[in-house]
Scaffold this motif. Structure first.
Motif, PDB file in Angstrom:
ATOM      1  N   ASP A 100      14.048 -24.798  39.454  1.00 50.88           N
ATOM      2  CA  ASP A 100      12.918 -24.652  39.971  1.00 50.88           C
ATOM      3  C   ASP A 100      12.457 -23.270  39.328  1.00 50.88           C
ATOM      4  OD1 ASP A 100      10.609 -23.131  41.614  1.00 50.88           O
ATOM      5  OD2 ASP A 100      11.174 -24.670  43.206  1.00 50.88           O
ATOM      6  N   ALA A 101      11.248 -23.149  38.497  1.00 46.96           N
ATOM      7  CA  ALA A 101      10.713 -21.955  37.913  1.00 46.96           C
ATOM      8  C   ALA A 101       9.395 -21.835  38.579  1.00 46.96           C
ATOM      9  CB  ALA A 101      10.500 -22.086  36.540  1.00 46.96           C
ATOM     10  N   THR A 102       9.064 -21.929  39.589  1.00 44.92           N
ATOM     11  CA  THR A 102       8.037 -21.516  40.410  1.00 44.92           C
ATOM     12  C   THR A 102       8.177 -20.079  40.701  1.00 44.92           C
ATOM     13  OG1 THR A 102       8.577 -22.304  42.543  1.00 44.92           O
ATOM     14  CG2 THR A 102       7.338 -23.738  41.374  1.00 44.92           C
ATOM     15  N   ARG A 103       6.871 -19.468  41.060  1.00 50.59           N
ATOM     16  CA  ARG A 103       6.965 -17.953  41.201  1.00 50.59           C
ATOM     17  C   ARG A 103       7.340 -17.807  42.568  1.00 50.59           C
ATOM     18  NH1 ARG A 103       2.603 -19.249  38.952  1.00 50.59           N
ATOM     19  NH2 ARG A 103       1.139 -18.229  40.251  1.00 50.59           N
ATOM     20  N   ARG A 104       7.991 -18.442  43.332  1.00 47.82           N
ATOM     21  CA  ARG A 104       8.273 -18.117  44.812  1.00 47.82           C
ATOM     22  C   ARG A 104       9.758 -17.482  44.950  1.00 47.82           C
ATOM     23  NH1 ARG A 104       8.314 -24.326  47.105  1.00 47.82           N
ATOM     24  NH2 ARG A 104       9.533 -24.730  45.038  1.00 47.82           N
ATOM     25  N   PRO A 105       9.970 -16.892  46.167  1.00 55.62           N
ATOM     26  CA  PRO A 105      11.516 -16.221  46.220  1.00 55.62           C
ATOM     27  C   PRO A 105      12.269 -17.186  46.228  1.00 55.62           C
ATOM     28  CG  PRO A 105       9.607 -15.578  48.101  1.00 55.62           C
ATOM     29  CD  PRO A 105       8.941 -16.641  47.270  1.00 55.62           C
ATOM     30  N   ARG A 106      13.293 -16.835  45.715  1.00 54.60           N
ATOM     31  CA  ARG A 106      14.683 -17.461  45.570  1.00 54.60           C
ATOM     32  C   ARG A 106      15.901 -17.176  46.475  1.00 54.60           C
ATOM     33  NH1 ARG A 106      13.500 -19.927  40.529  1.00 54.60           N
ATOM     34  NH2 ARG A 106      15.544 -21.022  40.835  1.00 54.60           N
ATOM     35  N   PRO A 107      16.511 -18.337  46.942  1.00 54.62           N
ATOM     36  CA  PRO A 107      17.716 -17.871  47.616  1.00 54.62           C
ATOM     37  C   PRO A 107      18.525 -16.789  47.158  1.00 54.62           C
ATOM     38  CG  PRO A 107      17.385 -20.163  47.482  1.00 54.62           C
ATOM     39  CD  PRO A 107      16.555 -19.544  46.381  1.00 54.62           C
ATOM     40  N   GLY A 108      18.897 -15.657  47.950  1.00 52.47           N
ATOM     41  CA  GLY A 108      19.807 -14.737  47.612  1.00 52.47           C
ATOM     42  C   GLY A 108      18.962 -13.541  46.634  1.00 52.47           C
ATOM     43  N   GLY A 109      17.741 -13.912  46.696  1.00 57.32           N
ATOM     44  CA  GLY A 109      16.828 -12.693  46.057  1.00 57.32           C
ATOM     45  C   GLY A 109      17.090 -12.953  44.380  1.00 57.32           C
ATOM     46  N   HIS A 110      17.727 -13.776  43.895  1.00 56.21           N
ATOM     47  CA  HIS A 110      18.016 -13.863  42.564  1.00 56.21           C
ATOM     48  C   HIS A 110      16.519 -13.932  41.818  1.00 56.21           C
ATOM     49  CE1 HIS A 110      22.451 -14.127  42.786  1.00 56.21           C
ATOM     50  NE2 HIS A 110      22.166 -14.889  43.543  1.00 56.21           N
ATOM     51  N   ASP A 135       3.085 -20.552  36.280  1.00 54.33           N
ATOM     52  CA  ASP A 135       4.798 -20.584  36.273  1.00 54.33           C
ATOM     53  C   ASP A 135       5.192 -20.872  34.735  1.00 54.33           C
ATOM     54  OD1 ASP A 135       4.996 -20.476  39.075  1.00 54.33           O
ATOM     55  OD2 ASP A 135       4.708 -22.791  39.187  1.00 54.33           O
ATOM     56  N   ALA A 136       4.774 -21.791  33.906  1.00 56.84           N
ATOM     57  CA  ALA A 136       5.130 -22.097  32.655  1.00 56.84           C
ATOM     58  C   ALA A 136       5.302 -20.713  31.993  1.00 56.84           C
ATOM     59  CB  ALA A 136       4.105 -23.146  32.093  1.00 56.84           C
ATOM     60  N   LEU A 137       4.100 -19.945  31.952  1.00 54.75           N
ATOM     61  CA  LEU A 137       4.255 -18.839  30.944  1.00 54.75           C
ATOM     62  C   LEU A 137       5.306 -18.018  31.601  1.00 54.75           C
ATOM     63  CD1 LEU A 137       0.383 -18.417  30.747  1.00 54.75           C
ATOM     64  CD2 LEU A 137       1.742 -19.394  29.019  1.00 54.75           C
ATOM     65  N   ALA A 138       5.318 -17.692  32.768  1.00 61.46           N
ATOM     66  CA  ALA A 138       6.292 -16.739  33.452  1.00 61.46           C
ATOM     67  C   ALA A 138       7.863 -17.044  32.860  1.00 61.46           C
ATOM     68  CB  ALA A 138       6.151 -16.859  34.825  1.00 61.46           C
ATOM     69  N   SER A 139       7.881 -18.725  33.168  1.00 64.59           N
ATOM     70  CA  SER A 139       9.266 -19.040  32.674  1.00 64.59           C
ATOM     71  C   SER A 139       9.703 -19.157  31.455  1.00 64.59           C
ATOM     72  CB  SER A 139       9.488 -20.398  33.302  1.00 64.59           C
ATOM     73  OG  SER A 139       8.689 -21.453  32.442  1.00 64.59           O
ATOM     74  N   LEU A 140       8.944 -19.171  30.455  1.00 65.52           N
ATOM     75  CA  LEU A 140       9.120 -18.813  29.122  1.00 65.52           C
ATOM     76  C   LEU A 140       9.361 -17.551  28.767  1.00 65.52           C
ATOM     77  CD1 LEU A 140       6.541 -21.417  27.465  1.00 65.52           C
ATOM     78  CD2 LEU A 140       9.146 -21.458  27.710  1.00 65.52           C
ATOM     79  N   ASP A 141       8.568 -16.479  29.422  1.00 68.34           N
ATOM     80  CA  ASP A 141       8.972 -15.017  29.437  1.00 68.34           C
ATOM     81  C   ASP A 141      10.408 -14.843  29.887  1.00 68.34           C
ATOM     82  OD1 ASP A 141       6.722 -14.462  27.962  1.00 68.34           O
ATOM     83  OD2 ASP A 141       5.568 -13.819  29.981  1.00 68.34           O
ATOM     84  N   ALA A 142      10.765 -15.570  30.838  1.00 65.82           N
ATOM     85  CA  ALA A 142      12.272 -15.327  31.428  1.00 65.82           C
ATOM     86  C   ALA A 142      13.350 -16.062  30.649  1.00 65.82           C
ATOM     87  CB  ALA A 142      12.092 -15.753  33.033  1.00 65.82           C
ATOM     88  N   GLY A 143      12.776 -16.730  29.575  1.00 69.29           N
ATOM     89  CA  GLY A 143      13.864 -17.207  28.830  1.00 69.29           C
ATOM     90  C   GLY A 143      13.980 -18.932  28.718  1.00 69.29           C
TER      91      GLY A 143
END
Length: 225
Positions: A100-110, A135-143
């Motif tokens: 899941d690469a949406t810009r929502r908070p992730r479990p454990g704060g990861h 989401d797509a642009l941010a996820s590609l920036d994240a690798g």
């Protein structure tokens, strides 16, 4: 399988999603492996599957590129939500790990970068399941290595389209050079073809192929007075 070989094998083809949740008569590795083999025999170029046991079983029997994920719960970010889940999916032999690469908070704060980093540390490709262009642009920036429109219509308050979000496929493909997979509510061969025409690298189809309960419901509903 080398990265380039994996992507070349998937380019322009059909990936079949073989998933059955707990409670479904087809739930479990035996049935999902049979489904994956049937999809391979029918011309699928790849398989997408969920759950450690299913992934291990499918990997042992199916040589096609395998996209793996792990659903943890059913709320919030639950598709391969943490680095630990990502590493476990990679260890099954899946070639690509979907998160899941949406810009929502992730479990454990990861951070998303941590989850993708765990995928890459295992020598696998990371697929970003996104809901929109940002989401797509941010996820590609994240690798992330590839993007899929899996979560379009399932995040946020916007009405869910009846069919695949081909507009989102086109917008992402127009902005990025990474492969874009069309996934979500692809119900007919014509829609799959239109997804490629919109710029999709490959098309993922699940329910319309591998969910006989849902398919039966649609037919039965159409025959009711």
């Amino acid at each position: 399988m080398p990265v380039r070989t994996i992507l070349d094998a998937l380019r322009g083809g059909l990936v079949v999603s073989c998933q059955a949740p707990p409670g479904d008569p087809l739930h479990g590795p035996r049935f999902m492996t049979a489904m994956a083999l049937a999809a391979a025999n029918g011309g699928a170029v790849g398989i997408r599957a969920e759950g450690i046991d299913d992934l291990r079983a499918i990997r042992a029997e199916v040589e096609l590129p395998l996209i793996g994920l792990w659903k943890v719960g059913r709320e919030g970010v639950y598709i391969t939500p943490t680095p630990e889940h990502a590493a476990a999916v990679a260890a099954t032999g899946a070639d690509i790990v979907a998160v899941d690469a949406t810009r929502r908070p992730r479990p454990g704060g990861h951070a998303l970068e941590e989850v993708i980093g765990a995928v890459h540390a295992s020598g696998r490709l990371a697929m970003a399941d996104v809901a929109d262009l940002d989401d797509a642009l941010a996820s590609l920036d994240a690798g992330a290595d590839v993007v899929s429109t899996t979560l379009s219509g399932y995040v946020g308050g916007a009405p869910r389209p009846d069919g695949p979000d081909l507009g989102l496929v086109a917008r992402i493909a127009d902005r990025v050079s990474a492969p874009v997979f069309a996934e979500g509510r692809v119900s007919t061969p014509d829609q799959a073809r239109r997804a490629l025409d919109a710029g999709a690298f490959a098309v993922v189809v699940g329910t319309a192929i591998t969910a006989p309960g849902a398919i039966t419901t649609a037919f039965a509903r159409a025959l009711r007075p």
